[in-house]
Motif scaffolding. Structure first.
Motif, PDB file in Angstrom:
ATOM      1  N   GLN A 163       0.837  -1.198   0.000  1.00 22.07           N
ATOM      2  CA  GLN A 163       0.000   0.000   0.000  1.00 22.07           C
ATOM      3  C   GLN A 163       0.873   1.249   0.000  1.00 22.07           C
ATOM      4  OE1 GLN A 163      -3.602   0.926   2.767  1.00 22.07           O
ATOM      5  NE2 GLN A 163      -1.871   1.962   3.707  1.00 22.07           N
ATOM      6  N   SER A 164       1.935   1.217   0.803  1.00 17.78           N
ATOM      7  CA  SER A 164       2.839   2.368   0.891  1.00 17.78           C
ATOM      8  C   SER A 164       3.600   2.584  -0.412  1.00 17.78           C
ATOM      9  CB  SER A 164       3.819   2.173   2.046  1.00 17.78           C
ATOM     10  OG  SER A 164       3.127   2.033   3.265  1.00 17.78           O
TER      11      SER A 164
ATOM     12  N   GLY B 129       2.600   1.739  -3.310  1.00 15.81           N
ATOM     13  CA  GLY B 129       1.609   2.274  -4.243  1.00 15.81           C
ATOM     14  C   GLY B 129       1.414   3.760  -4.048  1.00 15.81           C
ATOM     15  N   ALA B 130       1.375   4.201  -2.765  1.00 14.42           N
ATOM     16  CA  ALA B 130       1.189   5.620  -2.450  1.00 14.42           C
ATOM     17  C   ALA B 130       2.397   6.449  -2.898  1.00 14.42           C
ATOM     18  CB  ALA B 130       0.962   5.796  -0.951  1.00 14.42           C
ATOM     19  N   ILE B 131       3.584   5.860  -2.812  1.00 15.64           N
ATOM     20  CA  ILE B 131       4.801   6.565  -3.216  1.00 15.64           C
ATOM     21  C   ILE B 131       4.872   6.703  -4.739  1.00 15.64           C
ATOM     22  CG2 ILE B 131       7.334   6.359  -3.331  1.00 15.64           C
ATOM     23  CD1 ILE B 131       7.153   5.057  -0.503  1.00 15.64           C
ATOM     24  N   ILE B 132       4.449   5.659  -5.457  1.00 19.80           N
ATOM     25  CA  ILE B 132       4.528   5.660  -6.922  1.00 19.80           C
ATOM     26  C   ILE B 132       3.359   6.402  -7.562  1.00 19.80           C
ATOM     27  CG2 ILE B 132       4.508   4.121  -8.957  1.00 19.80           C
ATOM     28  CD1 ILE B 132       5.980   2.049  -7.168  1.00 19.80           C
ATOM     29  N   ALA B 133       2.213   6.440  -6.867  1.00 19.47           N
ATOM     30  CA  ALA B 133       0.983   7.028  -7.425  1.00 19.47           C
ATOM     31  C   ALA B 133       1.160   8.435  -8.008  1.00 19.47           C
ATOM     32  CB  ALA B 133      -0.124   7.030  -6.373  1.00 19.47           C
ATOM     33  N   PRO B 134       1.853   9.361  -7.304  1.00 19.31           N
ATOM     34  CA  PRO B 134       1.980  10.721  -7.855  1.00 19.31           C
ATOM     35  C   PRO B 134       2.641  10.757  -9.233  1.00 19.31           C
ATOM     36  CG  PRO B 134       2.636  10.677  -5.548  1.00 19.31           C
ATOM     37  CD  PRO B 134       2.473   9.252  -5.974  1.00 19.31           C
ATOM     38  N   PHE B 135       3.535   9.808  -9.494  1.00 18.37           N
ATOM     39  CA  PHE B 135       4.205   9.781 -10.792  1.00 18.37           C
ATOM     40  C   PHE B 135       3.226   9.388 -11.900  1.00 18.37           C
ATOM     41  CE2 PHE B 135       7.601   9.304  -7.727  1.00 18.37           C
ATOM     42  CZ  PHE B 135       8.591  10.150  -8.227  1.00 18.37           C
ATOM     43  N   ILE B 136       2.342   8.420 -11.577  1.00 16.60           N
ATOM     44  CA  ILE B 136       1.345   7.997 -12.561  1.00 16.60           C
ATOM     45  C   ILE B 136       0.379   9.139 -12.850  1.00 16.60           C
ATOM     46  CG2 ILE B 136      -0.583   6.412 -12.994  1.00 16.60           C
ATOM     47  CD1 ILE B 136       0.932   4.288 -11.437  1.00 16.60           C
TER      48      ILE B 136
ATOM     49  N   HIS C 131      -8.641  -0.200 -13.313  1.00 19.07           N
ATOM     50  CA  HIS C 131      -9.526  -1.118 -12.598  1.00 19.07           C
ATOM     51  C   HIS C 131      -9.760  -2.431 -13.360  1.00 19.07           C
ATOM     52  CE1 HIS C 131     -10.511   0.792  -8.871  1.00 19.07           C
ATOM     53  NE2 HIS C 131     -10.819   1.933  -9.458  1.00 19.07           N
ATOM     54  N   LEU C 132      -9.742  -2.391 -14.678  1.00 24.04           N
ATOM     55  CA  LEU C 132      -9.887  -3.630 -15.447  1.00 24.04           C
ATOM     56  C   LEU C 132      -8.661  -4.530 -15.257  1.00 24.04           C
ATOM     57  CD1 LEU C 132     -11.498  -2.345 -18.773  1.00 24.04           C
ATOM     58  CD2 LEU C 132     -12.599  -3.648 -16.943  1.00 24.04           C
ATOM     59  N   VAL C 133      -7.480  -3.927 -15.289  1.00 28.85           N
ATOM     60  CA  VAL C 133      -6.258  -4.701 -15.008  1.00 28.85           C
ATOM     61  C   VAL C 133      -6.269  -5.165 -13.554  1.00 28.85           C
ATOM     62  CG1 VAL C 133      -3.734  -4.669 -14.941  1.00 28.85           C
ATOM     63  CG2 VAL C 133      -4.952  -3.432 -16.753  1.00 28.85           C
ATOM     64  N   GLY C 134      -6.785  -4.297 -12.669  1.00 28.52           N
ATOM     65  CA  GLY C 134      -6.889  -4.655 -11.255  1.00 28.52           C
ATOM     66  C   GLY C 134      -7.794  -5.858 -11.033  1.00 28.52           C
ATOM     67  N   ALA C 135      -8.880  -5.955 -11.791  1.00 32.21           N
ATOM     68  CA  ALA C 135      -9.795  -7.093 -11.677  1.00 32.21           C
ATOM     69  C   ALA C 135      -9.065  -8.390 -12.038  1.00 32.21           C
ATOM     70  CB  ALA C 135     -10.999  -6.892 -12.588  1.00 32.21           C
TER      71      ALA C 135
ATOM     72  N   MET D  36      -1.508  -2.830  -6.018  1.00 34.10           N
ATOM     73  CA  MET D  36      -1.482  -1.587  -5.252  1.00 34.10           C
ATOM     74  C   MET D  36      -0.857  -0.433  -6.037  1.00 34.10           C
ATOM     75  SD  MET D  36      -3.128  -1.435  -2.592  1.00 34.10           S
ATOM     76  CE  MET D  36      -3.583  -1.909  -0.940  1.00 34.10           C
ATOM     77  N   ILE D  37       0.122  -0.733  -6.888  1.00 35.30           N
ATOM     78  CA  ILE D  37       0.715   0.311  -7.726  1.00 35.30           C
ATOM     79  C   ILE D  37      -0.330   0.863  -8.688  1.00 35.30           C
ATOM     80  CG2 ILE D  37       2.371   0.693  -9.611  1.00 35.30           C
ATOM     81  CD1 ILE D  37       4.287  -1.195  -8.110  1.00 35.30           C
ATOM     82  N   LEU D  38      -1.275   0.001  -9.097  1.00 29.38           N
ATOM     83  CA  LEU D  38      -2.351   0.435  -9.991  1.00 29.38           C
ATOM     84  C   LEU D  38      -3.528   1.046  -9.237  1.00 29.38           C
ATOM     85  CD1 LEU D  38      -2.507  -2.534 -12.533  1.00 29.38           C
ATOM     86  CD2 LEU D  38      -1.268  -0.385 -12.741  1.00 29.38           C
ATOM     87  N   TYR D  39      -3.808   0.527  -8.025  1.00 25.18           N
ATOM     88  CA  TYR D  39      -5.004   0.993  -7.298  1.00 25.18           C
ATOM     89  C   TYR D  39      -4.814   2.359  -6.639  1.00 25.18           C
ATOM     90  CZ  TYR D  39      -8.801   1.404  -3.961  1.00 25.18           C
ATOM     91  OH  TYR D  39      -9.894   1.878  -3.267  1.00 25.18           O
TER      92      TYR D  39
END
Length: 410
Positions: free
Chosen positions: A50-51, A53-60, A79-83, A106-109
């Motif tokens: 989760q962490s 993902g939170a660190i990488i999220a701003p870059f996405i 979300h489709l890839v997440g499924a 988590m990197i995607l969510y």
């Protein structure tokens, strides 16, 4: 906003947080019973996704969503890839492979948390008045997920947990992700921000807001935000497993009391701010962490089950009075130029760095208080984060000067 869009956005928020609540709450219990009681360090590493993902999220968000593609389309693809990844997690029998899928997921969510806000804000003329009525459906989604697991499917009942039924939570979350992925392509268009400016990594992760740390009080708040995430990680990582082993019936459904509490106490924050100021509000939040963990340490699933329920119910004070009031304080200190950067920096510090440290500490503590037979000394596992929260409370009370009370109390 027209009614059709309001329904679509409310449904979007409902599914966004239903997905998270449908599998993350019971993850610790799932890991113990489906992967032969793995070491706390391994469990901590899985929760730490989760962490990351939170660190990488701003870059996405900063490099892709804000510049090249419509937010609702990126939301749909993620979300489709997440499924698909949820289905892989459901099928996984090796914890190493499972970790890879959770990390990828988590990197995607985590970027979708910002994307749903972007899509919603883009349709609002007056976000301050309109957003809460849309966002509350996210909290309702999380609550419904917990109630479904406990009271409809009964996957968290002791006999079903032992049989590995909690793996069905990934199918539940994956199904919701599939629906949200398809729904996203029907959401109102949210085009990227057109900009010819050169991309600056510092802007994306909020480094410009580091200038705010020159203010002694903000620096103290910033450090306290990271430290208080250590006890927070104990709750995410251990609470469901602890309540299950304590013998509390329908633990996942009862943990939804925490989200109900969160929604209610959110309404009280303006009152506390106006009457008591930022410092006292945030201190109440810190103290609540220590009290809730003391209740967990000395309560049980029998005659003292009320202590466990009370500890869960304190989640609203713990979360709202610290994190939400902290976001308001950050907004007031940042000024127009650094508002977004400052919020990004605080998110990076808490859900990124703070929780990353917290999950590692929680895993290490759990390992150190696990017997040869695999039983956990839950009293010590909860007393330690209670003490950490109390230390942060005292240090903040002594070092933070609330001289700017009027600035954040309006």
């Amino acid at each position: 906003m027209n009614t059709t869009n309001k329904i679509k956005l409310s449904t979007m928020m409902f599914l966004e947080f239903f997905i998270w609540g449908a599998w993350f709450v019971t993850l610790g219990t799932f890991l113990k019973f489906n992967f032969s009681d793995p070491e706390g360090s391994i469990v901590g590493a899985i929760f730490s996704t989760q962490s990351w993902g939170a660190i990488i999220a701003p870059f996405i968000i900063g490099l892709i969503a804000d510049r090249y593609f419509n937010a609702e389309r990126i939301l749909g693809v993620l979300h489709l890839v997440g499924a698909f990844l949820m289905y892989q997690m459901y099928q996984s029998s090796d914890i190493g492979i499972f970790y890879t899928y959770v990390l990828s997921y988590m990197i995607l969510y985590m970027p979708t948390l910002a994307l749903v806000n972007s899509v919603a804000f883009n349709q609002m003329n007056d976000p301050e008045k309109e957003f809460s009525s849309i966002r509350v459906w996210g909290t309702i989604g999380w609550i419904v997920a917990g109630l479904s697991i406990s009271f409809i499917f009964h996957w968290d009942a002791a006999e079903n947990v032992a049989q590995g039924m909690l793996k069905n939570t990934f199918l539940l979350a994956g199904g919701a992700a599939l629906i949200l992925g398809l729904l996203s392509f029907t959401l109102p268009a949210t085009p990227p921000k057109v900009s010819d400016e050169k991309i600056k990594i510092g802007d994306i992760i909020g480094l410009d807001a580091l200038k705010l740390l020159k203010d002694k009080n903000f620096a103290i708040f910033f450090i306290a935000s990271i430290l208080i995430c250590i006890p927070l990680a104990f709750y995410y990582q251990n609470a469901n497993l602890f309540l299950t082993e304590a013998g509390l019936e329908n633990p996942t459904g009862k943990m939804a009391i925490g989200q109900i509490s969160e929604a209610l106490f959110l309404l009280l924050i303006p009152v506390f701010f106006t009457k008591y100021g930022f410092k006292k509000t945030i201190l109440v939040g810190m103290l609540a962490w220590a009290i809730r963990y003391a209740l967990f340490a000395y309560g049980n699933g029998g005659e003292l089950s009320f202590m466990l329920i009370l500890g869960i119910a304190l989640h609203g004070i713990c979360y709202d009075f610290f994190f939400v009031s902290g976001q308001i304080y950050t907004n007031s200190k940042a000024g127009e130029k650094y508002k977004s950067a400052a919020q990004g920096l605080i998110t990076l510090a808490t859900y990124g760095v703070g929780m990353l440290i917290g999950f590692a500490v929680a895993g290490w503590i759990t390992d150190n208080y696990k017997t040869i037979t695999g039983t956990i000394n839950w009293e010590m596992v909860w007393i330690i984060p209670a003490r950490i929260a109390l230390v942060v409370f005292v240090l903040f009370a002594l070092s933070f000067n609330d001289k700017n009370k009027a600035e954040v109390s309006h």
